[in-house]
Design an enzyme around this catalytic site. Structure first.
Site, mmCIF file in Angstrom:
data_model
loop_
_atom_site.group_PDB
_atom_site.id
_atom_site.type_symbol
_atom_site.label_atom_id
_atom_site.label_comp_id
_atom_site.label_asym_id
_atom_site.label_seq_id
_atom_site.Cartn_x
_atom_site.Cartn_y
_atom_site.Cartn_z
ATOM 1 N N ASP A 175 15.471 -32.597 14.656
ATOM 2 C CA ASP A 175 15.043 -31.219 14.516
ATOM 3 C C ASP A 175 14.306 -30.883 15.819
ATOM 4 O OD1 ASP A 175 14.264 -28.719 13.402
ATOM 5 O OD2 ASP A 175 12.378 -29.600 12.724
ATOM 6 N N ASP A 183 10.885 -32.214 10.009
ATOM 7 C CA ASP A 183 9.576 -31.945 9.405
ATOM 8 C C ASP A 183 9.625 -30.887 8.308
ATOM 9 O OD1 ASP A 183 8.317 -29.103 10.505
ATOM 10 O OD2 ASP A 183 9.880 -29.929 11.776
ATOM 11 N N ASP A 207 9.159 -19.970 17.510
ATOM 12 C CA ASP A 207 9.158 -18.529 17.245
ATOM 13 C C ASP A 207 7.736 -17.988 17.189
ATOM 14 O OD1 ASP A 207 11.929 -18.198 17.108
ATOM 15 O OD2 ASP A 207 12.002 -18.689 14.976
ATOM 16 N N ASP A 209 11.576 -27.745 16.365
ATOM 17 C CA ASP A 209 10.203 -27.282 16.138
ATOM 18 C C ASP A 209 9.422 -28.277 15.289
ATOM 19 O OD1 ASP A 209 10.788 -24.989 17.533
ATOM 20 O OD2 ASP A 209 11.064 -23.725 15.778
#
Length: 276
Positions: free
Chosen positions: A9, A178, A20, A11
């Protein structure tokens, strides 16, 4: 390590925050962002925010400079470089967007470590405005997964990767994530795979509540230092297991040929135990 595929992943896994939110906050547009969230899907909100920032005179260069300041744990980049140097196939599956991810990876000097980036399209149009589009066009059809946001089902992406890997022979996958969106792909992993959920984050909570549904071996991590140590230990473990299997195959061939060398009677390397 041609037999190991590591899927990250982005972020809060590679970088230590949500990209974002970071861009919106750093460019002073949080209030408008919070007004849109209750009435629009997240992916649509971000495209609308890019229009708002463009109207305010913010350029792609302004956005890139913010992205280059995104915090990252100092051990994450070395972990990625080491895994790549060992021959692992590294990929990204993220609900961020391509413009953000490539800007940061290029800045960190690790873009070439990844063979594939699966994420929402992000590009600068002819007006100079950043556009962010959905990975899955949910306006025309649904992807049919009730675990994932409408614009992306990471589980479907993992299934597509697994299908392509199946044509190349057996490979072991390690998945790191996460968020709640990382739960669906965790369910797609096989018995011989590994999932690395970030402890005390949404995917960790979901896995703890549904352990019986997860076939892969679970190895949690807290921060970049643990990400590095757990990931590299798993790569070592898998490599030793592969080496052990190959040695056993060679021994079987020798037995059939009735020419067993003395070295074959010696103790074979043992795979390191994986702590749960």
């Amino acid at each position: 390590m041609a037999g190991i595929v590591v899927v990250f992943d982005f972020d809060k896994t590679i970088i230590d925050l949500d990209s974002d939110n970071w861009v919106v906050d750093e460019l002073g547009a949080s209030d408008f962002f919070n007004q849109l969230l209750p009435i629009m899907p997240w992916n649509s909100v971000m495209d609308r925010m890019m229009k708002e920032l463009y109207t305010q005179g913010k350029t792609k260069d302004d956005i890139q400079e913010v992205l280059k300041r995104a915090p990252i744990h100092p051990r994450v980049v070395p972990a990625i470089k080491t895994a790549h140097s060992l021959g692992c196939d590294l990929r990204i599956v993220s609900d961020a967007n391509l413009f953000y991810i490539e800007t940061i990876l290029v800045h960190l000097g690790i873009r070439d470590c990844f063979s594939e980036i699966n994420t929402n399209p992000g590009y600068v149009n002819e007006e100079g405005r950043l556009r962010i589009l959905p990975f899955h066009d949910f306006q025309s059809s649904t992807h049919g997964c009730n675990l994932c946001p409408p614009n992306m089902c990471k589980g479907m992406i993992i299934e597509r990767i697994q299908a392509s890997l199946g044509k190349e022979g057996k490979k072991t996958m390690i998945y790191l994530g996460d968020g709640s969106g990382d739960f669906c792909p965790s369910l797609k992993l096989k018995d011989e795979d590994y999932v690395m959920p970030r402890k005390n984050f949404p995917v960790w909570d979901l896995i703890c509540q549904n352990r019986a549904l997860v076939r892969a071996k679970i190895h949690e991590w807290n921060d970049g230092e643990e990400l590095e140590s757990v990931l590299l230990k798993l790569i070592e473990t898998i490599s030793l297991q592969e080496g052990h299997a190959k040695s056993a195959q060679l021994l079987l061939v020798d037995c059939k040929m009735e020419t067993i060398p003395m070295a074959a009677h010696e103790t074979l390397p043992q795979a390191l135990p994986v702590t749960q």
